[in-house]
Write a protein that holds these residues in place. Structure first.
Motif, PDB file in Angstrom:
ATOM      1  N   LEU A 100       0.829  -0.906  -0.129  1.00  0.00           N
ATOM      2  CA  LEU A 100       0.320  -0.210  -0.213  1.00  0.00           C
ATOM      3  C   LEU A 100       1.148   1.715   0.106  1.00  0.00           C
ATOM      4  O   LEU A 100       0.667   2.112  -0.662  1.00  0.00           O
ATOM      5  N   ALA A 101       2.040   0.939   0.590  1.00  0.00           N
ATOM      6  CA  ALA A 101       3.224   2.627   1.084  1.00  0.00           C
ATOM      7  C   ALA A 101       3.681   2.395  -0.663  1.00  0.00           C
ATOM      8  O   ALA A 101       3.347   3.857  -0.980  1.00  0.00           O
ATOM      9  N   VAL A 102       4.329   1.603  -1.467  1.00  0.00           N
ATOM     10  CA  VAL A 102       4.940   1.963  -2.033  1.00  0.00           C
ATOM     11  C   VAL A 102       3.945   2.407  -3.535  1.00  0.00           C
ATOM     12  O   VAL A 102       4.520   3.123  -4.486  1.00  0.00           O
ATOM     13  N   ARG A 103       3.016   2.301  -3.514  1.00  0.00           N
ATOM     14  CA  ARG A 103       1.395   2.546  -4.384  1.00  0.00           C
ATOM     15  C   ARG A 103       1.117   4.298  -4.094  1.00  0.00           C
ATOM     16  O   ARG A 103      -0.362   4.449  -5.056  1.00  0.00           O
ATOM     17  N   THR A 104       1.012   4.946  -2.796  1.00  0.00           N
ATOM     18  CA  THR A 104       0.114   5.263  -2.697  1.00  0.00           C
ATOM     19  C   THR A 104       1.054   6.823  -2.409  1.00  0.00           C
ATOM     20  O   THR A 104       1.936   7.245  -1.837  1.00  0.00           O
ATOM     21  N   SER A 105       0.179   8.130  -3.189  1.00  0.00           N
ATOM     22  CA  SER A 105       0.339   9.434  -2.472  1.00  0.00           C
ATOM     23  C   SER A 105      -0.494   9.960  -1.742  1.00  0.00           C
ATOM     24  O   SER A 105      -1.884   9.612  -1.707  1.00  0.00           O
ATOM     25  N   VAL A 106      -0.315  10.886  -0.878  1.00  0.00           N
ATOM     26  CA  VAL A 106      -0.869  12.652  -0.240  1.00  0.00           C
ATOM     27  C   VAL A 106      -0.994  13.342  -0.451  1.00  0.00           C
ATOM     28  O   VAL A 106      -0.178  13.791  -1.284  1.00  0.00           O
ATOM     29  N   ARG A 107      -2.476  13.431  -0.282  1.00  0.00           N
ATOM     30  CA  ARG A 107      -2.748  15.079  -0.870  1.00  0.00           C
ATOM     31  C   ARG A 107      -2.901  15.627   0.630  1.00  0.00           C
ATOM     32  O   ARG A 107      -3.791  15.266   1.930  1.00  0.00           O
ATOM     33  N   TYR A 108      -1.942  17.118   0.802  1.00  0.00           N
ATOM     34  CA  TYR A 108      -2.386  17.508   1.654  1.00  0.00           C
ATOM     35  C   TYR A 108      -3.188  18.974   1.343  1.00  0.00           C
ATOM     36  O   TYR A 108      -3.935  19.609   0.709  1.00  0.00           O
ATOM     37  N   ALA A 109      -4.003  19.396   2.533  1.00  0.00           N
ATOM     38  CA  ALA A 109      -4.923  20.608   2.645  1.00  0.00           C
ATOM     39  C   ALA A 109      -4.357  21.565   2.295  1.00  0.00           C
ATOM     40  O   ALA A 109      -3.263  21.615   2.395  1.00  0.00           O
ATOM     41  N   PRO A 110      -4.863  22.261   1.360  1.00  0.00           N
ATOM     42  CA  PRO A 110      -4.472  24.010   1.443  1.00  0.00           C
ATOM     43  C   PRO A 110      -4.207  24.375   3.164  1.00  0.00           C
ATOM     44  O   PRO A 110      -5.031  24.443   4.180  1.00  0.00           O
ATOM     45  N   HIS A 111      -3.073  25.209   3.140  1.00  0.00           N
ATOM     46  CA  HIS A 111      -3.007  25.891   4.158  1.00  0.00           C
ATOM     47  C   HIS A 111      -2.956  24.690   5.655  1.00  0.00           C
ATOM     48  O   HIS A 111      -3.717  25.215   6.251  1.00  0.00           O
ATOM     49  N   PRO A 112      -3.005  23.818   5.502  1.00  0.00           N
ATOM     50  CA  PRO A 112      -2.244  22.903   6.532  1.00  0.00           C
ATOM     51  C   PRO A 112      -2.799  23.538   7.705  1.00  0.00           C
ATOM     52  O   PRO A 112      -2.865  22.411   9.041  1.00  0.00           O
ATOM     53  N   TYR A 113      -1.389  24.109   7.911  1.00  0.00           N
ATOM     54  CA  TYR A 113      -1.895  25.007  10.344  1.00  0.00           C
ATOM     55  C   TYR A 113      -2.627  25.723  10.318  1.00  0.00           C
ATOM     56  O   TYR A 113      -2.954  25.502  11.254  1.00  0.00           O
ATOM     57  N   VAL A 114      -2.956  25.875   9.002  1.00  0.00           N
ATOM     58  CA  VAL A 114      -4.360  27.296   9.583  1.00  0.00           C
ATOM     59  C   VAL A 114      -5.361  26.170   9.832  1.00  0.00           C
ATOM     60  O   VAL A 114      -6.667  26.248  10.582  1.00  0.00           O
ATOM     61  N   TRP A 115      -5.978  25.095   8.376  1.00  0.00           N
ATOM     62  CA  TRP A 115      -6.387  24.083   8.667  1.00  0.00           C
ATOM     63  C   TRP A 115      -6.685  23.737   9.720  1.00  0.00           C
ATOM     64  O   TRP A 115      -7.958  22.687  10.592  1.00  0.00           O
ATOM     65  N   MET A 116      -6.080  22.906  10.348  1.00  0.00           N
ATOM     66  CA  MET A 116      -5.866  21.485  11.407  1.00  0.00           C
ATOM     67  C   MET A 116      -6.350  22.047  12.899  1.00  0.00           C
ATOM     68  O   MET A 116      -7.060  21.706  13.385  1.00  0.00           O
ATOM     69  N   ALA A 117      -5.995  23.980  12.847  1.00  0.00           N
ATOM     70  CA  ALA A 117      -5.639  24.676  14.326  1.00  0.00           C
ATOM     71  C   ALA A 117      -6.764  24.716  15.132  1.00  0.00           C
ATOM     72  O   ALA A 117      -6.425  24.168  15.992  1.00  0.00           O
ATOM     73  N   PRO A 118      -8.539  24.648  14.391  1.00  0.00           N
ATOM     74  CA  PRO A 118      -9.030  24.006  15.481  1.00  0.00           C
ATOM     75  C   PRO A 118      -9.168  22.852  16.042  1.00  0.00           C
ATOM     76  O   PRO A 118      -9.931  22.673  16.809  1.00  0.00           O
ATOM     77  N   ALA A 119      -8.780  22.045  15.024  1.00  0.00           N
ATOM     78  CA  ALA A 119      -8.334  20.309  15.496  1.00  0.00           C
ATOM     79  C   ALA A 119      -7.947  20.032  16.936  1.00  0.00           C
ATOM     80  O   ALA A 119      -7.430  20.757  17.209  1.00  0.00           O
ATOM     81  N   ARG A 120      -8.290  18.772  17.032  1.00  0.00           N
ATOM     82  CA  ARG A 120      -7.039  18.344  18.306  1.00  0.00           C
ATOM     83  C   ARG A 120      -7.303  17.016  18.225  1.00  0.00           C
ATOM     84  O   ARG A 120      -6.834  16.421  17.015  1.00  0.00           O
ATOM     85  N   ALA A 121      -5.081  16.572  18.581  1.00  0.00           N
ATOM     86  CA  ALA A 121      -4.741  15.415  17.790  1.00  0.00           C
ATOM     87  C   ALA A 121      -5.005  14.475  19.038  1.00  0.00           C
ATOM     88  O   ALA A 121      -4.634  14.162  19.704  1.00  0.00           O
ATOM     89  N   MET A 122      -4.643  13.706  18.212  1.00  0.00           N
ATOM     90  CA  MET A 122      -4.920  12.019  19.611  1.00  0.00           C
ATOM     91  C   MET A 122      -3.138  12.408  20.432  1.00  0.00           C
ATOM     92  O   MET A 122      -2.401  12.646  19.944  1.00  0.00           O
ATOM     93  N   PRO A 123      -3.246  11.236  21.576  1.00  0.00           N
ATOM     94  CA  PRO A 123      -3.048  11.033  22.023  1.00  0.00           C
ATOM     95  C   PRO A 123      -1.337  10.864  22.144  1.00  0.00           C
ATOM     96  O   PRO A 123       0.131  11.329  23.067  1.00  0.00           O
TER      97      PRO A 123
END
Length: 396
Positions: free
Chosen positions: A219-242
């Motif tokens: 799976l890893a060798v066949r996969t690409s990741v699309r990142y959110a635009p302005h990802p650090y602004v996009w993620m700012a209201p969200a909360r992370a895993m422990p």
């Protein structure tokens, strides 16, 4: 005196068999004044070992910028754009960085109040805390006992508009003394990791890929990741895993229509695996917090389909599925025996292969514990190279 490379001292928690190639202390050379021949040795050593440590270094911001730039001579700006991190108030990075005025590619990071520093009259620094980013928190009582968390496992990268830096340099100027702390993973595994106060923790992207079972390697060798635009602004209201390894899937990200203006052409899509330019190894290099979509290619002709995930390919847009897949692939590599927590001393200079390792801030300081570091990385002049056709055939 010839350049000498010796293995980094590993903590008792580490599995030495997983650190045979990772990390070297460098002696016999001044990193601020390298000859071309010396730099060629350091260049290859960094790509072979992932992280290099120089002790008792005196390094100006100009020298640090020059050293970092030597790995990518065509690179010009800081990895997130010069002076960009402070102007984007909604970015989760905004409080963490202060720019050195005369060398804007170098950032001052740390904790406490620093005065009269390289053109900055006063800088109020704040060590990133899991309490501002994680969904669940360690209690004040447990924090007083020395328990802490990984803050956010990441690659140094804007993940929008700018290409991920090849190398990051971290220079410890003021390092406070204090008791060791214990990282709690708090994910039901019971995993804990003793760490020095204020450590920077590293894991190898090469190891992250190598320990995967065959179906996840495919799976890893066949996969690409699309990142959110302005990802650090996009993620700012969200909360992370422990564990600091990605975002809890609660739908709290900033809606796309509320992001700063963005352009489709500046959105970044990168392969999951990045190829080491010196060794040819594949490194699992994903910033899980910023990932928005996965694009999976179909199995190559003749590949075994039994047990394969997404054998016909897929475009995965559900963030819950994206995060679950990435966590399944990345979590094994942050297990305590696979983490190198660096024990900082003043005048330590650490260079790390930003396209070959993941790292995280760790721990908590009191307000009066002053810590001052210079960080430099440069938005790269190229994009990371993914797996070759031969790699896909081999691992898929």
């Amino acid at each position: 005196m010839a350049i000498q490379l010796t293995p980094l001292p590993l903590p008792a928690s580490a599995d030495p068999s997983k650190f045979v190639d990772f990390g070297r202390e460098v002696q016999g050379v001044n990193p601020g004044e390298l000859t071309p021949a010396q730099f060629a040795e350091i260049h290859d050593a960094l790509y072979k070992h992932g992280a290099l440590l120089f002790r008792d270094v005196i390094l100006t911001p100009e020298q640090q910028y020059a050293l970092t730039k030597a790995f990518d001579p065509e690179a010009e700006s800081y990895g997130h754009g010069n002076n960009k991190t402070q102007s984007t108030k909604k970015s989760i990075l905004h409080p963490d960085l202060k720019t050195i005025p005369r060398v804007p590619q170098v950032q001052l990071i740390g904790n406490g109040t620093v005065t009269d520093h390289e053109g900055l009259a006063t800088a109020a620094l704040k060590h990133p805390s899991h309490k501002t980013f994680h969904k669940t928190l360690i209690s004040d009582e447990d924090e007083a006992k020395g328990y802490t968390r990984f803050y956010r496992w990441h690659i140094d990268a804007a993940l929008y508009d700018y290409n991920p830096p090849r190398v990051t340099t971290l220079y410890g100027i003021t390092v406070p003394n204090g008791d060791n702390q214990t990282v709690r993973y708090d994910d039901g595994t019971g995993d804990e990791l003793p760490v020095p106060l204020g450590t920077t923790a590293f894991v190898s992207g090469k190891t992250m890929f190598e320990i995967l079972p065959p179906e996840l390697k495919s799976l890893a060798v066949r996969t690409s990741v699309r990142y959110a635009p302005h990802p650090y602004v996009w993620m700012a209201p969200a909360r992370a895993m422990p564990t600091g390894l990605g975002i809890e899937n609660e739908g709290l990200e900033l809606p796309m229509e509320d992001l700063p203006e963005w352009e489709e052409s500046k959105i970044k899509t990168f392969p999951v695996l990045w190829k080491n330019p010196v060794t040819g190894d594949l490194h699992f290099q994903v910033h899980p917090c910023g990932a928005q979509e996965l694009l999976v290619a179909a199995l190559p002709e003749g590949a075994k389909r039994e047990g394969a995930l997404y054998p016909d390919g897929a475009h995965i847009k559900d963030t819950g599925e994206v995060r679950a897949l990435l966590y399944k692939m990345q979590r094994p590599a942050i297990a305590p025996p696979l983490v190198y927590p660096h024990d900082w001393q003043e005048k330590d200079l650490v260079l790390f292969h930003n396209r070959g390792v993941l790292h995280t801030v760790v721990g908590a300081f009191k307000p009066d514990q002053v810590r001052a570091f210079h960080q430099c990385n440069l938005a790269a002049s190229d994009v990371p190279t993914g797996p070759t056709e031969e790699d896909v055939v081999k691992w898929a």
